[in-house]
Design a protein around this motif. Structure first.
Motif, PDB file in Angstrom:
ATOM      1  N   LYS A 109       1.037  -1.142  -0.031  1.00  0.00           N
ATOM      2  CA  LYS A 109      -0.116  -0.013   0.106  1.00  0.00           C
ATOM      3  C   LYS A 109       0.987   1.225  -0.043  1.00  0.00           C
ATOM      4  CE  LYS A 109      -3.895  -2.436   1.977  1.00  0.00           C
ATOM      5  NZ  LYS A 109      -4.890  -2.806   2.768  1.00  0.00           N
ATOM      6  N   ASN A 110       1.814   1.246   0.591  1.00  0.00           N
ATOM      7  CA  ASN A 110       2.813   2.396   0.793  1.00  0.00           C
ATOM      8  C   ASN A 110       3.606   2.488  -0.668  1.00  0.00           C
ATOM      9  OD1 ASN A 110       4.072   4.376   2.268  1.00  0.00           O
ATOM     10  ND2 ASN A 110       6.002   3.168   2.196  1.00  0.00           N
ATOM     11  N   VAL A 111       3.913   1.478  -1.415  1.00  0.00           N
ATOM     12  CA  VAL A 111       4.298   1.877  -2.780  1.00  0.00           C
ATOM     13  C   VAL A 111       3.459   2.584  -3.371  1.00  0.00           C
ATOM     14  CG1 VAL A 111       4.789   0.438  -5.052  1.00  0.00           C
ATOM     15  CG2 VAL A 111       5.855  -0.361  -2.865  1.00  0.00           C
ATOM     16  N   ILE A 112       2.078   2.098  -3.268  1.00  0.00           N
ATOM     17  CA  ILE A 112       0.906   2.903  -4.256  1.00  0.00           C
ATOM     18  C   ILE A 112       0.875   4.326  -4.006  1.00  0.00           C
ATOM     19  CG2 ILE A 112      -1.247   2.835  -4.707  1.00  0.00           C
ATOM     20  CD1 ILE A 112       0.214   0.467  -5.944  1.00  0.00           C
ATOM     21  N   LYS A 113       0.925   4.699  -2.603  1.00  0.00           N
ATOM     22  CA  LYS A 113       0.677   5.799  -2.128  1.00  0.00           C
ATOM     23  C   LYS A 113       1.864   6.826  -2.611  1.00  0.00           C
ATOM     24  CE  LYS A 113      -1.870   4.735   1.938  1.00  0.00           C
ATOM     25  NZ  LYS A 113      -1.855   4.829   3.552  1.00  0.00           N
ATOM     26  N   LYS A 114       3.273   6.273  -2.462  1.00  0.00           N
ATOM     27  CA  LYS A 114       4.437   6.792  -2.597  1.00  0.00           C
ATOM     28  C   LYS A 114       4.620   7.142  -4.347  1.00  0.00           C
ATOM     29  CE  LYS A 114       6.382   7.348   1.483  1.00  0.00           C
ATOM     30  NZ  LYS A 114       6.738   8.706   2.037  1.00  0.00           N
ATOM     31  N   ALA A 115       4.125   6.382  -5.073  1.00  0.00           N
ATOM     32  CA  ALA A 115       3.846   6.693  -6.490  1.00  0.00           C
ATOM     33  C   ALA A 115       3.011   7.868  -6.849  1.00  0.00           C
ATOM     34  CB  ALA A 115       3.718   5.363  -7.131  1.00  0.00           C
ATOM     35  N   ILE A 116       1.958   7.807  -5.996  1.00  0.00           N
ATOM     36  CA  ILE A 116       0.547   8.749  -6.230  1.00  0.00           C
ATOM     37  C   ILE A 116       1.527   9.981  -5.796  1.00  0.00           C
ATOM     38  CG2 ILE A 116      -1.532   9.613  -5.553  1.00  0.00           C
ATOM     39  CD1 ILE A 116      -2.147   6.663  -5.377  1.00  0.00           C
ATOM     40  N   ASP A 117       2.082  10.216  -4.644  1.00  0.00           N
ATOM     41  CA  ASP A 117       2.724  11.225  -4.132  1.00  0.00           C
ATOM     42  C   ASP A 117       3.856  12.127  -5.223  1.00  0.00           C
ATOM     43  OD1 ASP A 117       1.153  11.187  -1.986  1.00  0.00           O
ATOM     44  OD2 ASP A 117       2.489  10.407  -0.533  1.00  0.00           O
ATOM     45  N   PHE A 118       4.440  11.056  -5.790  1.00  0.00           N
ATOM     46  CA  PHE A 118       5.576  11.409  -6.456  1.00  0.00           C
ATOM     47  C   PHE A 118       5.072  12.142  -7.696  1.00  0.00           C
ATOM     48  CE2 PHE A 118       8.635  11.046 -10.137  1.00  0.00           C
ATOM     49  CZ  PHE A 118       9.734  11.377  -9.401  1.00  0.00           C
ATOM     50  N   GLY A 119       3.871  11.596  -8.352  1.00  0.00           N
ATOM     51  CA  GLY A 119       3.057  12.242  -9.195  1.00  0.00           C
ATOM     52  C   GLY A 119       3.455  11.739 -10.671  1.00  0.00           C
ATOM     53  N   LYS A 120       3.117  12.442 -11.870  1.00  0.00           N
ATOM     54  CA  LYS A 120       3.404  11.635 -13.191  1.00  0.00           C
ATOM     55  C   LYS A 120       4.672  11.958 -13.438  1.00  0.00           C
ATOM     56  CE  LYS A 120       2.089  13.027 -18.137  1.00  0.00           C
ATOM     57  NZ  LYS A 120       1.394  14.076 -18.805  1.00  0.00           N
ATOM     58  N   GLY A 121       5.100  10.882 -14.139  1.00  0.00           N
ATOM     59  CA  GLY A 121       6.484  10.906 -14.456  1.00  0.00           C
ATOM     60  C   GLY A 121       7.444   9.803 -13.824  1.00  0.00           C
ATOM     61  N   TYR A 122       6.673   9.200 -12.847  1.00  0.00           N
ATOM     62  CA  TYR A 122       7.502   8.320 -12.010  1.00  0.00           C
ATOM     63  C   TYR A 122       7.749   7.021 -12.848  1.00  0.00           C
ATOM     64  CZ  TYR A 122       8.843   4.834  -8.437  1.00  0.00           C
ATOM     65  OH  TYR A 122       9.494   3.802  -8.018  1.00  0.00           O
ATOM     66  N   VAL A 123       9.075   6.476 -12.715  1.00  0.00           N
ATOM     67  CA  VAL A 123       9.285   5.296 -13.437  1.00  0.00           C
ATOM     68  C   VAL A 123       9.928   4.339 -12.437  1.00  0.00           C
ATOM     69  CG1 VAL A 123      10.907   4.361 -15.142  1.00  0.00           C
ATOM     70  CG2 VAL A 123       9.534   6.533 -15.489  1.00  0.00           C
ATOM     71  N   PRO A 124       9.279   3.313 -11.918  1.00  0.00           N
ATOM     72  CA  PRO A 124       9.813   2.527 -11.084  1.00  0.00           C
ATOM     73  C   PRO A 124      11.241   2.074 -11.322  1.00  0.00           C
ATOM     74  CG  PRO A 124       8.302   1.282 -12.069  1.00  0.00           C
ATOM     75  CD  PRO A 124       8.231   2.765 -12.658  1.00  0.00           C
ATOM     76  N   PRO A 125      12.044   1.499 -10.282  1.00  0.00           N
ATOM     77  CA  PRO A 125      13.310   1.340 -10.590  1.00  0.00           C
ATOM     78  C   PRO A 125      13.586  -0.252 -11.387  1.00  0.00           C
ATOM     79  CG  PRO A 125      12.629   0.594  -8.269  1.00  0.00           C
ATOM     80  CD  PRO A 125      11.888   1.645  -9.138  1.00  0.00           C
ATOM     81  N   GLY A 126      14.523  -0.140 -12.180  1.00  0.00           N
ATOM     82  CA  GLY A 126      14.482  -1.415 -12.946  1.00  0.00           C
ATOM     83  C   GLY A 126      15.174  -2.612 -12.471  1.00  0.00           C
ATOM     84  N   TYR A 127      15.475  -3.691 -13.136  1.00  0.00           N
ATOM     85  CA  TYR A 127      16.007  -4.900 -12.794  1.00  0.00           C
ATOM     86  C   TYR A 127      17.264  -4.806 -11.927  1.00  0.00           C
ATOM     87  CZ  TYR A 127      18.130  -9.649 -13.200  1.00  0.00           C
ATOM     88  OH  TYR A 127      18.901 -10.680 -13.104  1.00  0.00           O
TER      89      TYR A 127
END
Length: 147
Positions: A109-127
């Motif tokens: 749930k924290n992952v989802i919240k933090k991604a929303i807080d970051f906003g448009k343009g967030y790209v999760p870390p890669g492999y």
């Protein structure tokens, strides 16, 4: 402008006032200067009011103000339906065989919240980042080796 108006401690860096300007010319320059300043303040106040109204909007539409070529434009994007987001999350669970109990995790749930807080343009870390640098940082933090 400070030179013409005889402002010695203004934005012009402490220049001497012009001794060659007539009182009539100085009055005209002052009038133009203060009119310009008031118009700028009005535009700024209007911009701030519009931004507040957008931020307080209770609709599901995502609004933002974009500056394109010095011109501010209101961008209104079609809202994404909750069902679309739920479907994408579910597909991730199914495709990667993620156990359903992960959805109960506060970390998930924290992952989802933090991604929303970051906003448009967030790209999760890669492999690579996940298996190297981020793993090392997490291990150091857990073991007390703060770097």
């Amino acid at each position: 402008m400070d030179h013409l108006l005889g402002i010695s401690n203004g934005s012009g860096g402490g220049v001497e006032g012009c001794t060659k300007i007539s009182d009539e010319q100085k009055t005209t320059v002052e009038k133009d200067y203060f009119t310009s300043k008031m118009e700028k303040e009005k535009r700024e106040n209007k911009r701030q009011r519009v931004e507040r109204e957008i931020a307080m909007s209770s609709s599901n539409t995502i609004n933002s103000i974009s500056t394109i070529g010095g011109t501010k434009k209101l961008l209104i994007r079609k809202p994404i339906e909750r069902q679309e987001v739920d479907d994408v999350v579910a597909k991730k669970f199914y495709a990667c065989e993620i156990p359903f109990n992960v959805a109960r995790s506060p970390y998930f749930k924290n992952v989802i919240k933090k991604a929303i807080d970051f906003g448009k343009g967030y790209v999760p870390p890669g492999y690579e980042a996940l298996r190297t640098t981020l793993l090392k940082k997490t291990k150091d933090r857990v073991t007390g080796k703060f770097v």
